[in-house]
Write an enzyme that holds these catalytic residues in place. Sequence first.
Site, PDB file in Angstrom:
ATOM      1  N   LYS A 151       0.848  -1.195   0.000  1.00  0.00           N
ATOM      2  CA  LYS A 151       0.000   0.000   0.000  1.00  0.00           C
ATOM      3  C   LYS A 151       0.886   1.249   0.000  1.00  0.00           C
ATOM      4  O   LYS A 151       2.104   1.172   0.177  1.00  0.00           O
ATOM      5  CB  LYS A 151      -0.920  -0.003   1.225  1.00  0.00           C
ATOM      6  CG  LYS A 151      -0.171   0.053   2.553  1.00  0.00           C
ATOM      7  CD  LYS A 151      -1.122   0.002   3.733  1.00  0.00           C
ATOM      8  CE  LYS A 151      -0.339   0.064   5.043  1.00  0.00           C
ATOM      9  NZ  LYS A 151      -1.228   0.084   6.228  1.00  0.00           N
ATOM     10  N   ARG A 186      -9.632   0.600  15.496  1.00  0.00           N
ATOM     11  CA  ARG A 186      -9.588   1.377  14.265  1.00  0.00           C
ATOM     12  C   ARG A 186     -10.653   0.849  13.301  1.00  0.00           C
ATOM     13  O   ARG A 186     -11.610   1.536  12.997  1.00  0.00           O
ATOM     14  CB  ARG A 186      -8.171   1.293  13.669  1.00  0.00           C
ATOM     15  CG  ARG A 186      -7.847   2.327  12.639  1.00  0.00           C
ATOM     16  CD  ARG A 186      -6.383   2.323  12.271  1.00  0.00           C
ATOM     17  NE  ARG A 186      -5.936   1.054  11.682  1.00  0.00           N
ATOM     18  CZ  ARG A 186      -4.702   0.834  11.221  1.00  0.00           C
ATOM     19  NH1 ARG A 186      -3.789   1.800  11.323  1.00  0.00           N
ATOM     20  NH2 ARG A 186      -4.364  -0.322  10.702  1.00  0.00           N
ATOM     21  N   TYR A 197      12.271  31.779   2.708  1.00  0.00           N
ATOM     22  CA  TYR A 197      10.999  32.427   3.018  1.00  0.00           C
ATOM     23  C   TYR A 197      10.906  32.825   4.491  1.00  0.00           C
ATOM     24  O   TYR A 197      11.360  32.094   5.381  1.00  0.00           O
ATOM     25  CB  TYR A 197       9.840  31.482   2.698  1.00  0.00           C
ATOM     26  CG  TYR A 197       9.577  31.316   1.223  1.00  0.00           C
ATOM     27  CD1 TYR A 197       9.318  32.420   0.409  1.00  0.00           C
ATOM     28  CD2 TYR A 197       9.581  30.049   0.654  1.00  0.00           C
ATOM     29  CE1 TYR A 197       9.064  32.261  -0.954  1.00  0.00           C
ATOM     30  CE2 TYR A 197       9.326  29.874  -0.703  1.00  0.00           C
ATOM     31  CZ  TYR A 197       9.074  30.987  -1.500  1.00  0.00           C
ATOM     32  OH  TYR A 197       8.828  30.823  -2.836  1.00  0.00           O
ATOM     33  N   MET A 228       8.906  24.693  -1.180  1.00  0.00           N
ATOM     34  CA  MET A 228       8.162  23.652  -1.883  1.00  0.00           C
ATOM     35  C   MET A 228       9.082  22.755  -2.702  1.00  0.00           C
ATOM     36  O   MET A 228       8.938  21.531  -2.716  1.00  0.00           O
ATOM     37  CB  MET A 228       7.101  24.279  -2.795  1.00  0.00           C
ATOM     38  CG  MET A 228       6.242  23.246  -3.519  1.00  0.00           C
ATOM     39  SD  MET A 228       4.996  23.980  -4.589  1.00  0.00           S
ATOM     40  CE  MET A 228       3.902  24.725  -3.380  1.00  0.00           C
TER      41      MET A 228
END
EC number: 5.1.1.1
Length: 368
Positions: free
Chosen positions: A38, A136, A264, A313
């Site tokens: 997965k 869960r 930034y 990013m």
Amino acid sequence: MPKAQQTVLEINLKALSQNLKHLQSKLQPNTKFMAVVKAFAYGNDPCEIAHFLENLNVDYFAVAYTNEGVALRESGITKPILVLHPQTVNFKELIEHCLEPALYNNKILDEFLEVASAEKLNHYPVHIKFNTGLNRLGFSENDVNSIASKLKNTEAVKVESIFSHLAASEDLNEKAFTQNQIERFNNISNRFTEAIGYQPILHMCNTSGILNYPEAHFDMVRSGIGLYGFGNSEKENQFLKPIGTLKTVISQIHQIEKGESVGYNRGFISNKLTKTATLPIGHADGIGRQYGKGKGYVTINNQKAYIVGNVCMDMIMVDVSNIDCQEGDEVVVFNGETTAENLADTANTISYELITSISQRIKRVFIS
């Protein structure tokens, strides 16, 4: 090994094979092995990984969602595939691709039986999940008789397996809790098998369960993180090798004067003359902002270079003031020595989160 000229994730298939062999060495000869692929095979590549493992004769694959299983089928995978968390809207697609659903509550059981009946299926394989403490997904032990009653009234499906999930198998301080889970699963599986009148496959162990609780191996085990090289303990990590090496390069080197800022929001302000290197990898590639401001690091010419300021990013900047390096030099983000677990520790997270976050825009290269 050629030096990286761009950001690339190298995947060592020999290490994958060795990890599988180590995990299988813990099992009895007849115990089946389910490979969990997965989340893009934990950030690697599910189709490439699954084909490699299918050739090594694993017995089953597991994915989280139907679309992951569909991708495996469309790539040519033929072994059984368990969908751990199917959604009702995907049932017809799931059946069309011969995927096997985990049924975990009455709503999803009833709706799958309805679809299976409408599709005129006969003994279609399903897997019944019981909750033994993770809280869960899963039926409760009080549901045994009602589930069995529904299943006895249909020929559309047949229970291929009964399973549960350990909550803290890597934490030996929680041994009593884990042993209680195992005992509950034993009781549930005995009652359920008697109620339906035949013997499905039983499975409960994840990677740490394989390593720490041999009494819970039952008929099959499931492994995800262990296949990819992490044993959830220093002891077991000695026998497993991380299969992924994430590399990048230095795009530019800057001399930062005292008082100047980097990145930034002026996330770093230099208190002395500092040399930084800009690298083409950022939070869009899986290196989250939590690694910024001196927490996370990369390795350049065998030396640690800590991240300066905020992660961007598409880029990070690292401090190379004391490292002899130049533009175009290779940078290791993690590998088999400085592992994803080491980097994840700097941000108080786990290897799972880091490796499954590696963006699919990063090129994967398979090393055999």
